[in-house]
Enzyme design. Structure first.
Site, PDB file in Angstrom:
ATOM      1  N   LYS A 203      -6.731  -0.985   2.137  1.00  0.00           N
ATOM      2  CA  LYS A 203      -5.128  -1.216   2.011  1.00  0.00           C
ATOM      3  C   LYS A 203      -4.465  -0.886   3.214  1.00  0.00           C
ATOM      4  O   LYS A 203      -4.653   0.328   3.637  1.00  0.00           O
ATOM      5  CB  LYS A 203      -4.691  -0.627   0.737  1.00  0.00           C
ATOM      6  N   LYS A 225       4.170   5.070   4.845  1.00  0.00           N
ATOM      7  CA  LYS A 225       2.884   5.089   4.015  1.00  0.00           C
ATOM      8  C   LYS A 225       1.777   5.199   5.041  1.00  0.00           C
ATOM      9  O   LYS A 225       0.568   4.996   4.476  1.00  0.00           O
ATOM     10  CB  LYS A 225       2.796   4.094   2.965  1.00  0.00           C
ATOM     11  N   GLU A 241     -14.087   3.023   3.885  1.00  0.00           N
ATOM     12  CA  GLU A 241     -13.306   3.270   2.678  1.00  0.00           C
ATOM     13  C   GLU A 241     -14.251   2.625   1.554  1.00  0.00           C
ATOM     14  O   GLU A 241     -14.374   3.149   0.435  1.00  0.00           O
ATOM     15  CB  GLU A 241     -11.980   2.496   2.667  1.00  0.00           C
ATOM     16  N   LYS A 256      -6.408  -5.858   1.233  1.00  0.00           N
ATOM     17  CA  LYS A 256      -4.892  -5.999   1.026  1.00  0.00           C
ATOM     18  C   LYS A 256      -4.289  -5.753   2.297  1.00  0.00           C
ATOM     19  O   LYS A 256      -4.539  -4.622   2.963  1.00  0.00           O
ATOM     20  CB  LYS A 256      -4.423  -5.234  -0.018  1.00  0.00           C
ATOM     21  N   SER A 282       2.927 -10.259  -1.138  1.00  0.00           N
ATOM     22  CA  SER A 282       4.317 -10.936  -1.393  1.00  0.00           C
ATOM     23  C   SER A 282       4.879 -11.356  -0.230  1.00  0.00           C
ATOM     24  O   SER A 282       5.567 -12.244  -0.258  1.00  0.00           O
ATOM     25  CB  SER A 282       5.106  -9.791  -2.146  1.00  0.00           C
ATOM     26  N   TYR A 321       0.324 -14.941  -5.817  1.00  0.00           N
ATOM     27  CA  TYR A 321       1.704 -15.283  -6.586  1.00  0.00           C
ATOM     28  C   TYR A 321       1.717 -16.885  -7.008  1.00  0.00           C
ATOM     29  O   TYR A 321       2.662 -17.451  -7.437  1.00  0.00           O
ATOM     30  CB  TYR A 321       3.051 -14.852  -5.857  1.00  0.00           C
TER      31      TYR A 321
HETATM   32  C1  PBG Z   1       1.929   0.116  -4.605  1.00  0.00           C
HETATM   33  C2  PBG Z   1       1.593  -1.439  -4.507  1.00  0.00           C
HETATM   34  C3  PBG Z   1       2.203  -2.253  -3.315  1.00  0.00           C
HETATM   35  C4  PBG Z   1       1.434  -3.421  -3.796  1.00  0.00           C
HETATM   36  C5  PBG Z   1       0.693  -3.433  -4.574  1.00  0.00           C
HETATM   37  N1  PBG Z   1       0.835  -2.228  -5.213  1.00  0.00           N
HETATM   38  C6  PBG Z   1       3.102  -1.931  -2.221  1.00  0.00           C
HETATM   39  C7  PBG Z   1       2.940  -0.669  -1.556  1.00  0.00           C
HETATM   40  O1  PBG Z   1       1.889  -0.244  -1.312  1.00  0.00           O
HETATM   41  O2  PBG Z   1       3.971  -0.253  -0.841  1.00  0.00           O
HETATM   42  C8  PBG Z   1       1.930  -4.687  -2.592  1.00  0.00           C
HETATM   43  C9  PBG Z   1       1.964  -6.062  -3.343  1.00  0.00           C
HETATM   44  C10 PBG Z   1       2.687  -7.099  -2.367  1.00  0.00           C
HETATM   45  O3  PBG Z   1       3.191  -6.982  -1.619  1.00  0.00           O
HETATM   46  O4  PBG Z   1       2.557  -8.296  -3.329  1.00  0.00           O
HETATM   47  N2  PBG Z   1       0.847   1.020  -4.702  1.00  0.00           N
END
Ligand code: PBG
Length: 332
Positions: A203, A225, A241, A256, A282, A321
């Protein structure tokens, strides 16, 4: 150049395999169906709520009553897997995300209600502190640092509460070290050996989560983050990972975001026997929707090409989505 002699011995003419729809379909290498899709759904407290997320046209936050209606209409389309995310009131957030494992919390009620009403639905739950954290981070914050091992304890409680509420698959999205092994042990010690783990293995610290953080109101209150999510410049680190998550007992390895990291999906796919998942996040959705609204892209062609590219890279499961619209419109 003498074209006549040059082409005379052209034994390979790849265009022959593209000459008709029948042949094109016969030689098609990658396929995608409803079975590959997971639909993320946002939940909010209250009754009869359905509010559109401004940066995600066509995507809503649902109160539980409307969530059940939405799940039912998806099931009718053959869309059977859902990943749930809660929008939590600011007043319920704290440093330790205690709301995340409170028996009567919005999220746990939603899991129970979906599973009780639709046992055939596959419910995937998100394990991370950020929607419940007053700091907006995925871990416990102390003096501006994100604590790793202390956070595992919270994640374990959250995962157990999800399993007790009926979750089929637990999806830790926090990127703390060792959390897959920790969660596996908590689940197993409590009799939940049958509950799966879909780990967000690679991620990245991505710009493409913006609209999601609007949807949940979960943006970090300070900093970013980058001490836990991965550097977008790194590919080989994803193998570290993924290897750890596999050893720790993950059932799926997720990458992701998806589109900017197709190489990472392919790399992990080539280095594991486990199924790979990818999250078409998203911001990826928002970009495409904005261009479609402006009339700059054709919706069906752009969306199916994107989903196909993620499948082609090696993802068995795609969190997207777009899941409902592609089935509603019979685009697959
Ligand atoms: C949080 C989480 C995030 C998403 C899924 N779980 C955002 C982040 O890490 O700040 C993002 C999903 C998306 O953008 O559609 N743990």
């Amino acid at each position: 150049m003498n074209y006549e002699t040059m082409y005379y011995n052209m034994l390979q003419r790849p265009r022959r395999n593209r000459k008709s729809e029948v042949i094109r379909q016969m030689v098609q290498e990658t396929h995608i169906s409803a079975a590959n899709l997971i639909f993320p759904l946002f939940i909010v407290d209250g009754n009869n709520q359905k509010t559109e997320i401004a940066s995600m046209p066509g995507i809503y936050r649902y109160s539980i009553d409307n969530l059940l209606r939405e799940v039912e209409s998806c099931l009718k389309l053959g869309l059977k897997s859902f990943d749930l995310f809660p929008n939590i009131e600011e007043a319920l957030k704290d440093k330790y995300a205690t709301e995340s494992h409170r028996e009567e919390s919005l999220y746990l009620r939603a899991i129970r209600d979906v599973k009780n009403n639709f046992p055939e639905a596959c419910v995937i739950t998100d394990v991370a502190m950020d929607p419940y954290s007053s700091d907006g981070h995925d871990g416990i914050v102390e003096n501006g640092e994100i604590l790793n091992d202390e956070t595992l304890e919270v994640l374990g409680k959250m995962a157990l509460a999800h399993a007790q509420s009926g979750a089929d698959i637990i999806a830790p999205s926090d990127m703390m070290d060792g959390r897959v092994g920790y969660i596996r042990e908590v689940l197993d010690n409590n009799g939940y050996t049958h509950v799966s783990i879909m780990s967000y293995s690679a991620k990245y610290a991505s710009a493409f989560y913006g609209p999601f953080r609007d949807a949940l109101n979960s943006a970090p209150k300070f900093g970013d983050k980058k001490t836990y999510q991965m550097n977008p410049a790194n590919q080989r680190e994803a193998l570290i990972e993924a290897g750890l998550d596999e050893m720790e007992g993950a059932d799926f390895l997720m990458v992701k975001p998806a589109l900017p990291y197709l190489d990472v999906i392919k790399l992990i796919k080539d280095n594991t026997e486990l199924p790979v998942a990818a999250y078409n996040v998203s911001g990826e959705y928002a970009m495409v929707k904005a261009a479609i609204q402006k009339g700059w892209l054709n919706d069906q062609r752009a969306i199916t090409e994107i989903l196909m590219s993620i499948r082609r890279a090696g993802a068995s499961a795609i969190l997207t989505y777009h899941a409902k619209e592609v089935l509603e419109n019979k685009w697959l």
